[in-house]
Design a protein around this motif. Sequence first.
Motif, PDB file in Angstrom:
ATOM      1  N   MET A  33       0.840  -1.191   0.000  1.00  0.00           N
ATOM      2  CA  MET A  33       0.000   0.000   0.000  1.00  0.00           C
ATOM      3  C   MET A  33       0.875   1.240   0.000  1.00  0.00           C
ATOM      4  O   MET A  33       1.946   1.264   0.602  1.00  0.00           O
ATOM      5  CB  MET A  33      -0.907  -0.003   1.228  1.00  0.00           C
ATOM      6  CG  MET A  33      -1.948   1.101   1.243  1.00  0.00           C
ATOM      7  SD  MET A  33      -3.127   0.874   2.593  1.00  0.00           S
ATOM      8  CE  MET A  33      -4.168   2.299   2.308  1.00  0.00           C
ATOM      9  N   SER A  34       0.434   2.280  -0.661  1.00  0.00           N
ATOM     10  CA  SER A  34       1.203   3.511  -0.764  1.00  0.00           C
ATOM     11  C   SER A  34       0.572   4.596   0.104  1.00  0.00           C
ATOM     12  O   SER A  34      -0.647   4.755   0.123  1.00  0.00           O
ATOM     13  CB  SER A  34       1.259   3.977  -2.220  1.00  0.00           C
ATOM     14  OG  SER A  34       2.006   5.160  -2.336  1.00  0.00           O
ATOM     15  N   PHE A  35       1.436   5.314   0.832  1.00  0.00           N
ATOM     16  CA  PHE A  35       0.982   6.400   1.688  1.00  0.00           C
ATOM     17  C   PHE A  35       1.630   7.697   1.210  1.00  0.00           C
ATOM     18  O   PHE A  35       2.854   7.764   1.044  1.00  0.00           O
ATOM     19  CB  PHE A  35       1.353   6.144   3.146  1.00  0.00           C
ATOM     20  CG  PHE A  35       0.614   4.981   3.748  1.00  0.00           C
ATOM     21  CD1 PHE A  35      -0.532   5.175   4.491  1.00  0.00           C
ATOM     22  CD2 PHE A  35       1.080   3.679   3.549  1.00  0.00           C
ATOM     23  CE1 PHE A  35      -1.219   4.101   5.044  1.00  0.00           C
ATOM     24  CE2 PHE A  35       0.401   2.598   4.093  1.00  0.00           C
ATOM     25  CZ  PHE A  35      -0.752   2.811   4.837  1.00  0.00           C
ATOM     26  N   ARG A  36       0.820   8.702   1.022  1.00  0.00           N
ATOM     27  CA  ARG A  36       1.317   9.970   0.546  1.00  0.00           C
ATOM     28  C   ARG A  36       1.420  10.964   1.698  1.00  0.00           C
ATOM     29  O   ARG A  36       0.450  11.215   2.403  1.00  0.00           O
ATOM     30  CB  ARG A  36       0.387  10.536  -0.528  1.00  0.00           C
ATOM     31  CG  ARG A  36       0.865  11.851  -1.119  1.00  0.00           C
ATOM     32  CD  ARG A  36      -0.104  12.374  -2.160  1.00  0.00           C
ATOM     33  NE  ARG A  36       0.352  13.638  -2.709  1.00  0.00           N
ATOM     34  CZ  ARG A  36      -0.340  14.369  -3.583  1.00  0.00           C
ATOM     35  NH1 ARG A  36      -1.535  13.945  -3.994  1.00  0.00           N
ATOM     36  NH2 ARG A  36       0.134  15.494  -4.042  1.00  0.00           N
ATOM     37  N   PHE A  37       2.619  11.479   1.887  1.00  0.00           N
ATOM     38  CA  PHE A  37       2.852  12.550   2.838  1.00  0.00           C
ATOM     39  C   PHE A  37       3.136  13.829   2.058  1.00  0.00           C
ATOM     40  O   PHE A  37       3.159  13.816   0.828  1.00  0.00           O
ATOM     41  CB  PHE A  37       4.016  12.190   3.762  1.00  0.00           C
ATOM     42  CG  PHE A  37       3.717  11.007   4.652  1.00  0.00           C
ATOM     43  CD1 PHE A  37       3.193  11.176   5.918  1.00  0.00           C
ATOM     44  CD2 PHE A  37       3.957   9.705   4.203  1.00  0.00           C
ATOM     45  CE1 PHE A  37       2.908  10.091   6.735  1.00  0.00           C
ATOM     46  CE2 PHE A  37       3.670   8.607   5.007  1.00  0.00           C
ATOM     47  CZ  PHE A  37       3.145   8.810   6.275  1.00  0.00           C
ATOM     48  N   LYS A  38       3.335  14.923   2.730  1.00  0.00           N
ATOM     49  CA  LYS A  38       3.483  16.202   2.037  1.00  0.00           C
ATOM     50  C   LYS A  38       4.664  16.225   1.074  1.00  0.00           C
ATOM     51  O   LYS A  38       4.578  16.815  -0.001  1.00  0.00           O
ATOM     52  CB  LYS A  38       3.604  17.336   3.060  1.00  0.00           C
ATOM     53  CG  LYS A  38       2.287  17.721   3.710  1.00  0.00           C
ATOM     54  CD  LYS A  38       2.447  18.953   4.580  1.00  0.00           C
ATOM     55  CE  LYS A  38       1.095  19.399   5.121  1.00  0.00           C
ATOM     56  NZ  LYS A  38       1.206  20.607   5.991  1.00  0.00           N
ATOM     57  N   GLN A  39       5.774  15.596   1.474  1.00  0.00           N
ATOM     58  CA  GLN A  39       6.971  15.694   0.643  1.00  0.00           C
ATOM     59  C   GLN A  39       7.483  14.354   0.112  1.00  0.00           C
ATOM     60  O   GLN A  39       8.493  14.313  -0.582  1.00  0.00           O
ATOM     61  CB  GLN A  39       8.088  16.389   1.433  1.00  0.00           C
ATOM     62  CG  GLN A  39       7.785  17.833   1.783  1.00  0.00           C
ATOM     63  CD  GLN A  39       8.985  18.554   2.360  1.00  0.00           C
ATOM     64  OE1 GLN A  39      10.142  18.175   2.126  1.00  0.00           O
ATOM     65  NE2 GLN A  39       8.742  19.606   3.129  1.00  0.00           N
ATOM     66  N   PHE A  40       6.807  13.257   0.436  1.00  0.00           N
ATOM     67  CA  PHE A  40       7.281  11.957  -0.037  1.00  0.00           C
ATOM     68  C   PHE A  40       6.147  10.931   0.009  1.00  0.00           C
ATOM     69  O   PHE A  40       5.114  11.148   0.643  1.00  0.00           O
ATOM     70  CB  PHE A  40       8.482  11.461   0.780  1.00  0.00           C
ATOM     71  CG  PHE A  40       8.222  11.356   2.260  1.00  0.00           C
ATOM     72  CD1 PHE A  40       7.639  10.223   2.817  1.00  0.00           C
ATOM     73  CD2 PHE A  40       8.576  12.395   3.111  1.00  0.00           C
ATOM     74  CE1 PHE A  40       7.406  10.122   4.165  1.00  0.00           C
ATOM     75  CE2 PHE A  40       8.344  12.306   4.488  1.00  0.00           C
ATOM     76  CZ  PHE A  40       7.755  11.161   5.012  1.00  0.00           C
TER      77      PHE A  40
END
Length: 237
Positions: free
Chosen positions: A1-8
């Motif tokens: 699963m992919s998690f999106r944070f503000k910079q990565f």
Amino acid sequence: MSFRFKQFYIEDSKCAMKVGTDGVLLGAWAETEDVRFQISDVRFQISDFRILDVGTGSGLIARMMMQRFPEAEVEGIDIDEAAVEQARENGVQAYVSRLQEWKKEGGYDLIVSNPPYFQNSLKNPDKGRELARHTDSLSYEELIDHSARLLREGGQLALILPADKEAEMRQIAASKNLFLTHVTRVYSKESKPARRVLLAFRYQISDISRTEDTLVLEDDKGGRSKAYQELTKDFYL
């Protein structure tokens, strides 16, 4: 699963332990003020500042350190080959190694870890998850002993643990000249007991003040509390 944070982005499909609140808390919390002091110390140049993420897994905490301290050298180690592969895919300088066998000439200024925490409990049939969750692979004594071995004088160790392990970890750390500087007890709600504790220790420097505080994660409506939002504002979307 992919998690999106503000910079990565963080992908954790190959990892036994998935991205979770504990890792985000530690990555955002790990002794911000004291680390800034250490960076500004005349003994070190920012380019010489070194951080080690023990049990890096997907590399989440390491990536958070890379964002907070972009000029620092950040490394991660893990005993799970698949996790190390994933951490590298997520942009982390990661290596397959036990902490007990890891060496670094010159040492580290900051070691962070969301360590295994189950002791003498029923093992999970998933071998990778078992290793990630049980202290058989890295006891608290070994974590403290080898962190002390790898830290520079004045360096710091920052951990997140189950709340009921606080006293044990503090006692072990004190025996290795790791002096407590900051404690944050984490509550999911004000009405419930503390579920986690964030601990920061400084190596071989005892004449510093200690901060003790609390963090409640949920507000009255079940959303993120203002304090939690403030702590993680540079990471969560």
